[in-house]
Design a protein around this motif. Structure first.
Motif, short mmCIF file in Angstrom:
data_model
loop_
_atom_site.label_atom_id
_atom_site.label_comp_id
_atom_site.label_asym_id
_atom_site.label_seq_id
_atom_site.Cartn_x
_atom_site.Cartn_y
_atom_site.Cartn_z
N ALA A 8 0.84 -1.20 0.00
CA ALA A 8 0.00 0.00 0.00
C ALA A 8 0.88 1.25 0.00
N ARG A 9 0.47 2.23 -0.75
CA ARG A 9 1.21 3.48 -0.77
C ARG A 9 1.10 4.17 0.59
N ARG A 10 2.20 4.75 0.99
CA ARG A 10 2.22 5.48 2.26
C ARG A 10 1.25 6.66 2.19
N ARG A 11 0.50 6.83 3.25
CA ARG A 11 -0.44 7.95 3.31
C ARG A 11 0.09 9.01 4.27
N TYR A 12 -0.56 10.16 4.21
CA TYR A 12 -0.14 11.29 5.03
C TYR A 12 -1.34 11.88 5.77
N TRP A 13 -1.04 12.42 6.95
CA TRP A 13 -2.09 12.92 7.84
C TRP A 13 -1.62 14.19 8.53
N LEU A 14 -2.59 14.93 9.05
CA LEU A 14 -2.27 16.03 9.96
C LEU A 14 -3.00 15.77 11.26
N MET A 15 -2.29 15.94 12.38
CA MET A 15 -2.89 15.76 13.69
C MET A 15 -2.61 16.98 14.54
N TRP A 35 -2.34 8.12 20.98
CA TRP A 35 -3.02 9.39 20.68
C TRP A 35 -4.40 9.40 21.30
N ASN A 36 -4.45 9.42 22.62
CA ASN A 36 -5.74 9.28 23.30
C ASN A 36 -6.51 10.58 23.34
N GLY A 37 -7.79 10.46 23.63
CA GLY A 37 -8.63 11.64 23.82
C GLY A 37 -9.40 12.09 22.60
N VAL A 38 -9.21 11.46 21.46
CA VAL A 38 -10.01 11.85 20.28
C VAL A 38 -11.45 11.38 20.51
N ARG A 39 -12.37 12.33 20.50
CA ARG A 39 -13.78 12.02 20.75
C ARG A 39 -14.65 12.62 19.65
N ASN A 40 -14.20 12.43 18.44
CA ASN A 40 -14.93 12.89 17.26
C ASN A 40 -14.93 11.71 16.29
N TYR A 41 -16.12 11.39 15.78
CA TYR A 41 -16.25 10.17 14.99
C TYR A 41 -15.45 10.21 13.69
N GLN A 42 -15.44 11.37 13.05
CA GLN A 42 -14.72 11.47 11.79
C GLN A 42 -13.22 11.27 12.01
N ALA A 43 -12.71 11.90 13.06
CA ALA A 43 -11.28 11.75 13.37
C ALA A 43 -10.97 10.30 13.76
N ARG A 44 -11.85 9.71 14.54
CA ARG A 44 -11.68 8.30 14.91
C ARG A 44 -11.64 7.41 13.68
N ASN A 45 -12.55 7.65 12.76
CA ASN A 45 -12.62 6.81 11.56
C ASN A 45 -11.35 6.92 10.72
N PHE A 46 -10.77 8.10 10.65
CA PHE A 46 -9.50 8.23 9.94
C PHE A 46 -8.42 7.38 10.59
N MET A 47 -8.37 7.39 11.92
CA MET A 47 -7.35 6.59 12.62
C MET A 47 -7.64 5.10 12.46
N LEU A 58 1.88 15.23 9.95
CA LEU A 58 2.27 16.61 10.26
C LEU A 58 1.72 16.93 11.64
N PHE A 59 2.60 17.33 12.54
CA PHE A 59 2.20 17.62 13.93
C PHE A 59 1.90 19.11 14.04
N TYR A 60 0.65 19.43 14.40
CA TYR A 60 0.15 20.81 14.38
C TYR A 60 -0.18 21.27 15.80
N HIS A 61 0.30 22.46 16.14
CA HIS A 61 -0.06 23.06 17.43
C HIS A 61 -1.27 23.97 17.27
N SER A 145 -9.61 17.37 14.14
CA SER A 145 -8.26 17.33 14.69
C SER A 145 -7.36 16.28 14.04
N VAL A 146 -7.96 15.43 13.20
CA VAL A 146 -7.19 14.43 12.45
C VAL A 146 -7.77 14.38 11.05
N PHE A 147 -6.94 14.59 10.03
CA PHE A 147 -7.47 14.50 8.67
C PHE A 147 -6.35 14.17 7.69
N PRO A 148 -6.72 13.64 6.51
CA PRO A 148 -5.71 13.23 5.54
C PRO A 148 -5.11 14.43 4.80
#
Length: 161
Positions: A8-15, A35-47, A58-61, A145-148
């Motif tokens: 599989a091709r490597r994918r990329y994300w921002l968190m 990476w605990n504490g994610v309580r959003n379904y869309q973000a969970r599904n990406f993970m 990409l680590f975002y502040h 908070s998590v997306f491709p």
DNA sequence: GCCAACGTTGGC
DNA sequence: GCCAACGTTGGC
């Protein structure tokens, strides 16, 4: 089967993370972090459904003086249940979740490197034409908070370093 | 600290 | 299934 079809091709994300809670320096110190504490379904599904070991992050502040991309990390595990959802003492406790049917999943995140400088959000916004108007960071009211991130977006963002 | 944007909850 | 109320996110 060809080698290509089995790899599989490597994918990329921002968190996103609030540096007051967990910063890139914290990740550097511990090396690897669930990476605990994610309580959003869309973000969970990406993970849960999208991430593979070795994917780039990409680590975002967020929610800080200079929001922006501050480092690179990588996905270090497949998704598994977030233990904090079962802990009544945790801020992330979810009384509606059970061990039989856990609601929240996470992946482990491994430190790769800090960027030479922060790539600030206001600068990222100036590249909306290159990144695409649908890129979450350049959209108003974005809270995911998590997306491709596409390979092209990854390359372009890191070229700003 | 303010507040717009957005996701979730729950009454109906 | 609608939608108002509420809580949270996150830039500013």
């Amino acid at each position: 089967m060809t080698a290509r079809s089995t790899t599989a091709r490597r994918r990329y994300w921002l968190m996103k993370s609030e540096p007051n809670a967990f910063s890139i320096d914290d990740l550097e110190r511990v090396g690897i972090e669930p990476w605990n504490g994610v309580r959003n379904y869309q973000a969970r599904n990406f993970m849960r459904d999208g991430m593979k070991v070795g994917d780039g992050i990409l680590f975002y502040h967020s929610n800080c003086a200079v929001p922006g991309i501050v480092g690179v990390a990588s996905v270090a595990s497949h998704a598994y249940p977030d233990e904090t959802q079962f802990d009544p003492m945790s801020d992330y406790y979810d009384p509606k979740s059970t061990r039989e049917e856990p609601r929240w999943q996470l992946v482990d995140v491994a430190f790769e490197r800090k960027l030479g400088r922060t790539i600030p959000l206001d600068e990222i916004k100036q590249h909306a034409d290159r990144l695409g108007e649908e890129f979450p960071l350049v959209r108003r009211g974005n809270r995911l908070s998590v997306f491709p991130v596409t390979a092209a977006q990854w390359k372009h963002l890191l070229s700003l370093e």
